[in-house]
Design a protein around this motif. Sequence first.
Motif, PDB file in Angstrom:
ATOM      1  N   ASP A   1       0.833  -1.203   0.000  1.00 18.32           N
ATOM      2  CA  ASP A   1       0.000   0.000   0.000  1.00 18.32           C
ATOM      3  C   ASP A   1       0.869   1.255   0.000  1.00 18.32           C
ATOM      4  OD1 ASP A   1      -2.328  -1.447   0.003  1.00 18.32           O
ATOM      5  OD2 ASP A   1      -2.591  -1.384   2.179  1.00 18.32           O
ATOM      6  N   PHE A   2       0.570   2.171  -0.927  1.00 17.98           N
ATOM      7  CA  PHE A   2       1.218   3.476  -0.985  1.00 17.98           C
ATOM      8  C   PHE A   2       0.150   4.558  -0.868  1.00 17.98           C
ATOM      9  CE2 PHE A   2       4.681   1.019  -2.650  1.00 17.98           C
ATOM     10  CZ  PHE A   2       5.820   1.757  -2.356  1.00 17.98           C
ATOM     11  N   THR A   3       0.471   5.602  -0.093  1.00 15.85           N
ATOM     12  CA  THR A   3      -0.434   6.739   0.066  1.00 15.85           C
ATOM     13  C   THR A   3       0.133   7.923  -0.699  1.00 15.85           C
ATOM     14  OG1 THR A   3      -1.078   5.965   2.268  1.00 15.85           O
ATOM     15  CG2 THR A   3      -1.604   8.241   1.705  1.00 15.85           C
ATOM     16  N   LEU A   4      -0.714   8.554  -1.540  1.00 15.00           N
ATOM     17  CA  LEU A   4      -0.296   9.689  -2.356  1.00 15.00           C
ATOM     18  C   LEU A   4      -0.794  10.985  -1.725  1.00 15.00           C
ATOM     19  CD1 LEU A   4      -0.219   7.184  -4.355  1.00 15.00           C
ATOM     20  CD2 LEU A   4      -0.468   8.869  -6.176  1.00 15.00           C
ATOM     21  N   PHE A   5       0.082  11.998  -1.699  1.00 13.62           N
ATOM     22  CA  PHE A   5      -0.237  13.312  -1.146  1.00 13.62           C
ATOM     23  C   PHE A   5       0.030  14.387  -2.186  1.00 13.62           C
ATOM     24  CE2 PHE A   5       0.570  10.768   2.627  1.00 13.62           C
ATOM     25  CZ  PHE A   5      -0.406  11.189   3.518  1.00 13.62           C
ATOM     26  N   ASN A   6      -0.828  15.415  -2.167  1.00 12.73           N
ATOM     27  CA  ASN A   6      -0.652  16.590  -3.012  1.00 12.73           C
ATOM     28  C   ASN A   6      -0.190  17.732  -2.117  1.00 12.73           C
ATOM     29  OD1 ASN A   6      -1.015  18.998  -4.503  1.00 12.73           O
ATOM     30  ND2 ASN A   6      -2.553  18.020  -5.799  1.00 12.73           N
ATOM     31  N   CYS A   7       1.047  18.171  -2.324  1.00 12.57           N
ATOM     32  CA  CYS A   7       1.660  19.181  -1.457  1.00 12.57           C
ATOM     33  C   CYS A   7       1.860  20.482  -2.234  1.00 12.57           C
ATOM     34  CB  CYS A   7       2.996  18.687  -0.924  1.00 12.57           C
ATOM     35  SG  CYS A   7       2.876  17.087  -0.068  1.00 12.57           S
ATOM     36  N   SER A   8       1.598  21.604  -1.562  1.00  7.68           N
ATOM     37  CA  SER A   8       1.687  22.902  -2.215  1.00  7.68           C
ATOM     38  C   SER A   8       3.116  23.421  -2.289  1.00  7.68           C
ATOM     39  CB  SER A   8       0.816  23.932  -1.470  1.00  7.68           C
ATOM     40  OG  SER A   8       1.233  24.020  -0.111  1.00  7.68           O
ATOM     41  N   PHE A   9       4.049  22.828  -1.566  1.00  3.12           N
ATOM     42  CA  PHE A   9       5.435  23.272  -1.631  1.00  3.12           C
ATOM     43  C   PHE A   9       6.302  22.133  -2.154  1.00  3.12           C
ATOM     44  CE2 PHE A   9       4.422  21.669   2.527  1.00  3.12           C
ATOM     45  CZ  PHE A   9       5.455  20.820   2.825  1.00  3.12           C
ATOM     46  N   ASP A  10       7.550  22.452  -2.482  1.00  3.88           N
ATOM     47  CA  ASP A  10       8.425  21.501  -3.153  1.00  3.88           C
ATOM     48  C   ASP A  10       9.108  20.588  -2.142  1.00  3.88           C
ATOM     49  OD1 ASP A  10      11.101  21.810  -5.626  1.00  3.88           O
ATOM     50  OD2 ASP A  10      10.003  20.099  -4.863  1.00  3.88           O
TER      51      ASP A  10
ATOM     52  N   LEU B   1       3.465  14.179   6.206  1.00  2.00           N
ATOM     53  CA  LEU B   1       2.870  14.779   5.015  1.00  2.00           C
ATOM     54  C   LEU B   1       1.429  15.231   5.251  1.00  2.00           C
ATOM     55  CD1 LEU B   1       4.252  12.272   2.364  1.00  2.00           C
ATOM     56  CD2 LEU B   1       4.866  14.674   2.557  1.00  2.00           C
ATOM     57  N   SER B   2       0.680  14.476   6.036  1.00  2.00           N
ATOM     58  CA  SER B   2      -0.728  14.813   6.253  1.00  2.00           C
ATOM     59  C   SER B   2      -0.903  16.133   6.984  1.00  2.00           C
ATOM     60  CB  SER B   2      -1.412  13.695   7.043  1.00  2.00           C
ATOM     61  OG  SER B   2      -0.801  13.521   8.309  1.00  2.00           O
ATOM     62  N   ALA B   3       0.141  16.608   7.673  1.00  2.00           N
ATOM     63  CA  ALA B   3       0.040  17.875   8.395  1.00  2.00           C
ATOM     64  C   ALA B   3       0.018  19.066   7.449  1.00  2.00           C
ATOM     65  CB  ALA B   3       1.214  18.001   9.375  1.00  2.00           C
ATOM     66  N   SER B   4       0.603  18.935   6.257  1.00  2.00           N
ATOM     67  CA  SER B   4       0.691  20.074   5.340  1.00  2.00           C
ATOM     68  C   SER B   4       0.187  19.783   3.934  1.00  2.00           C
ATOM     69  CB  SER B   4       2.152  20.543   5.243  1.00  2.00           C
ATOM     70  OG  SER B   4       2.694  20.831   6.512  1.00  2.00           O
ATOM     71  N   CYS B   5      -0.158  18.551   3.643  1.00  2.00           N
ATOM     72  CA  CYS B   5      -0.543  18.163   2.281  1.00  2.00           C
ATOM     73  C   CYS B   5      -1.954  17.571   2.268  1.00  2.00           C
ATOM     74  CB  CYS B   5       0.440  17.138   1.723  1.00  2.00           C
ATOM     75  SG  CYS B   5       2.167  17.662   1.760  1.00  2.00           S
ATOM     76  N   ASN B   6      -2.502  17.509   1.084  1.00  2.00           N
ATOM     77  CA  ASN B   6      -3.831  16.920   0.890  1.00  2.00           C
ATOM     78  C   ASN B   6      -3.699  15.446   0.521  1.00  2.00           C
ATOM     79  OD1 ASN B   6      -5.180  19.398   1.302  1.00  2.00           O
ATOM     80  ND2 ASN B   6      -4.774  19.997  -0.824  1.00  2.00           N
ATOM     81  N   LEU B   7      -4.441  14.608   1.215  1.00  2.00           N
ATOM     82  CA  LEU B   7      -4.440  13.184   0.917  1.00  2.00           C
ATOM     83  C   LEU B   7      -5.176  12.927  -0.396  1.00  2.00           C
ATOM     84  CD1 LEU B   7      -3.977  10.192   1.737  1.00  2.00           C
ATOM     85  CD2 LEU B   7      -6.159  10.308   2.954  1.00  2.00           C
TER      86      LEU B   7
END
Length: 372
Positions: free
Chosen positions: A121-130, A161-167
């Motif tokens: 299982d891999f979880t993908l996150f969309n992050c606004s910063f690099d 990642l969940s603290a600053s990114c969208n799951l």
Amino acid sequence: MGTAKTITFFFLILTCWVVFISSAAEICFSSACRRTEPLIRFPFRLQNTQPPQCGYPGFDLTCDSKNQTVIEFPFSGKFSVQNIDYGYQEIWVNDPSNCLPQRLLKLNLSGSPFTGVHYQDFTLFNCSFDYRLYRFNPIACLSDSSYTVVATSSIRAARILSASCNLMSTIPVPVQWPYFEQVWSSDLSEDIRLTWAEPQCRRCELRNGRCGLKSNSTSEIECKTQRGKLPRAARYAISMGVGVPAFLIVIGVVIFVCSRGRALATSRRNNQMVEFTASVTPQTIIISGLDGPTIESYPKTVLGESRRLPRPDDNVCPICLSEYKPKETLRTIPACQHCFHAQCIDEWLRLNATCPLCRNSPKHSPPPPQDP
């Protein structure tokens, strides 16, 4: 009298050739989209090249405009075939458009005979910063200048990642091998590894046999022993010869036979005057290597873009002295864990029963698991 015999012989050859043409049309030759692509044979079938009886239902392949080998899953579309292991019934596929993570988000193997060998299982996150400035490896084909997409199988990394990114999603990925440690991040670009349960040809292939459908059957298979295998060039020549007009070929055969007959007649006349005796003692060739099933029992690995190896420093094949490249197949000797190009070590072990590096004998490695 000689002319009558020649005509009779001519028609006999013509009849034999017609029979050969009829039987050759039913032979299932191996095929490929191009020289560097995987070899295609039962249970797979190359559409428009190999007849239906040469494949098993659900295993049809095609060639795309770039002559890449392509397989189509009913609910997930087309994927490029990178490699096929017939002995262990495994296939490696990837996205022909070079964005495998996008395809993994909607991967559905239902309706096909394939399933993953190992899932993680891999979880993908969309992050606004690099996140490339940190420990995370971005997914380039899903990212742009305003956001970065990363994937992780680590619970700790997911919390960060969940603290600053969208799951985005958590997906099961058919990885090439199981990761016993959680992966901090991955770009998910390595080939996915699939297998099939039916038709069951593993035991036949590991014994150097060839599976195929029984005559007049659509699903029942049989194992055929390979007593002698023609070289690939010879098989190609025979398949091309099927389309050549039989009359021209027979004419050539007749001319050859007639000239050969004259030469034999001359030889007999000469032998009446000179006696010649020759004796040739055949020499016994002893090959002390390993058999095919033993060699095939040693594990194989298809390198991904990261070129991850059991021994990170072993990045050159000790036999051909070439550096390992992505998509190449390696084989490991279990007793000493030394890696080589599969093609290189297979040829070596057929002639030598020892590892070319440490000279230890791998004969006592455990055999592959037997099918129930």
